[in-house]
Scaffold this active site. Sequence first.
Site, PDB file in Angstrom:
ATOM      1  N   CYS A 130      -4.895  -0.733  -6.310  1.00 42.26           N
ATOM      2  CA  CYS A 130      -4.132  -0.387  -5.102  1.00 42.26           C
ATOM      3  C   CYS A 130      -3.483  -1.612  -4.475  1.00 42.26           C
ATOM      4  O   CYS A 130      -2.329  -1.559  -4.018  1.00 42.26           O
ATOM      5  CB  CYS A 130      -5.013   0.323  -4.085  1.00 42.26           C
ATOM      6  SG  CYS A 130      -6.511  -0.593  -3.624  1.00 42.26           S
TER       7      CYS A 130
ATOM      8  N   HIS B  75      -9.271   0.190   0.482  1.00 41.74           N
ATOM      9  CA  HIS B  75      -7.977   0.574  -0.086  1.00 41.74           C
ATOM     10  C   HIS B  75      -6.866  -0.258   0.547  1.00 41.74           C
ATOM     11  O   HIS B  75      -7.000  -0.757   1.676  1.00 41.74           O
ATOM     12  CB  HIS B  75      -7.722   2.070   0.181  1.00 41.74           C
ATOM     13  CG  HIS B  75      -6.594   2.646  -0.615  1.00 41.74           C
ATOM     14  ND1 HIS B  75      -6.564   2.624  -1.993  1.00 41.74           N
ATOM     15  CD2 HIS B  75      -5.447   3.271  -0.233  1.00 41.74           C
ATOM     16  CE1 HIS B  75      -5.461   3.214  -2.419  1.00 41.74           C
ATOM     17  NE2 HIS B  75      -4.756   3.599  -1.374  1.00 41.74           N
TER      18      HIS B  75
ATOM     19  N   ASP C  93       0.561   5.991   0.331  1.00 43.43           N
ATOM     20  CA  ASP C  93      -0.613   5.782  -0.526  1.00 43.43           C
ATOM     21  C   ASP C  93      -0.203   5.640  -1.990  1.00 43.43           C
ATOM     22  O   ASP C  93       0.395   6.553  -2.566  1.00 43.43           O
ATOM     23  CB  ASP C  93      -1.581   6.957  -0.357  1.00 43.43           C
ATOM     24  CG  ASP C  93      -2.995   6.631  -0.801  1.00 43.43           C
ATOM     25  OD1 ASP C  93      -3.146   5.846  -1.755  1.00 43.43           O
ATOM     26  OD2 ASP C  93      -3.934   7.152  -0.184  1.00 43.43           O
TER      27      ASP C  93
END
Length: 498
Positions: free
Chosen positions: A56, A162, A180
Amino acid sequence: MAVAGFYRRILPSPPAIDFSSSEGKKLFLEAIHDGKMEGFFKLISYFQTQSEPAFCGLATLSMVLNALAIDPGRKWKGPWRWFDENMLDCCEPLEKVKETGISLGKVMCLANCAGAKVEAFHANQSSIDAFRDYVSKCSSSDDCHLIVSYHRGTFKQTGTGHFSPIGGYHAKNDMALILDTARFKYPPHWVPLTLLWEAMSTVDESTGKQRGFMLISKSQRAPGLLYTLSCKHESWISTTKYLMDDVPALLSSCSVKNVRDILSTIFTSLPPDFSELIKRFVEVHRQEDGAQVLSEEEKGRINIKEAILNQVKETSLFAHVTDVLQSEELSKPEKCKFCVRDTLPNIAASVCCAGILMGKSWSSERLCCRDASVRCYSATTDGDKNIAVVSGTVVDGTRAQGVDVLVPLSQTESNSCKTGSEWYSSGVHPHSPDVLTALLLALPAQTWSSITDKKVLDDISALVSTDGLPVLLQEEILHLRNQLVMLKNCKEDKIEAI
């Protein structure tokens, strides 16, 4: 028959609002009308799905770097220069990121290495009001983007830490849009900024520090063109410590009488794998691309690299470095950590492997190179300038890749290349005097301050000063110096500004 694994997750709402829902669209339109979605359009143009569950941070950063139109200066695939997750490995090995993820400090390090301007904060180094101002500011501009590091649990989502870019801000409802990169899991969604701040205020167990955020914009300073630092080899930690911490201590404890003593002291104590830290950027062609003729753009970059190489060799420090490396003391086998005794094919093979590793997902531990060779051809129509091409086939298990690596030459090396002389072993090997000279120039000024003899201190300070260097070389050295500081901070997981 049961199918293993998961197909997406239901987005917990509230607290999040799906971007594609009726309410999400309404927030989007209102934020556009309020001028708080300016950065969204650049980001959405380069929106990508992370290629690994723990990538991520890398996916978010590559998306932001591409949105800022920062040129990586090296190829991704074919002729294209483009940021990809697999190219972001100068501060943490990709295999380690794949297993454990990456920290806020190391993402900042990566952004700096890529040539971006970065301001980063752990949550306890800022405040929710300051964060809100930063979100509002970046959402009102397309030349600044904000990356957040947060804990998913605060939003009732599955998972832990994240990274995501912020795509916009709805001021009236005080909500931020999270783009995201784990699109296989959750869609883009709006979240209350107060909850986002709470999610960033959690502690990253891998570092013991709070998560946080960073502002990324395009730096006005040019990134490195010829030299770069790399942490692909595990020795980068010990080598960085040696250069930044041990060298000043050595110089304070030794009685150095002149510049030669200083260089001999530094060179004889270098860690065994120090050459794994500093690399030359190279132009790499996969042989199936069929690019036998240099484009004008490639010629331009090679010419700039040659100019920097010549400028390094014209410094007074380079003459001192060359003299010390050729001394009888450092030529002894037990002292010669940087003497080049490899055969030409072996050196060519190492350059081919280094070339394919620049931005590729190949494992250096399994690489070998066969059929390596060196040839020269003219880079100009009148044959005045020559470029060396190192060719070979790099093998990694079941994969084989033919590569041509274009090597910049100084004027002397170019003439030797034309006549067939064996210039190559001293010209492009990582142990060559120009690389060591660049590394010495890049050391922070305080490195030399512990030298007690004023005359010796004045002499070495004059040699390593960047004040009188040509602009191209100054920028190259500044980039290396910033990378050194960033790697030191990265080792300690600091996010201090440089």
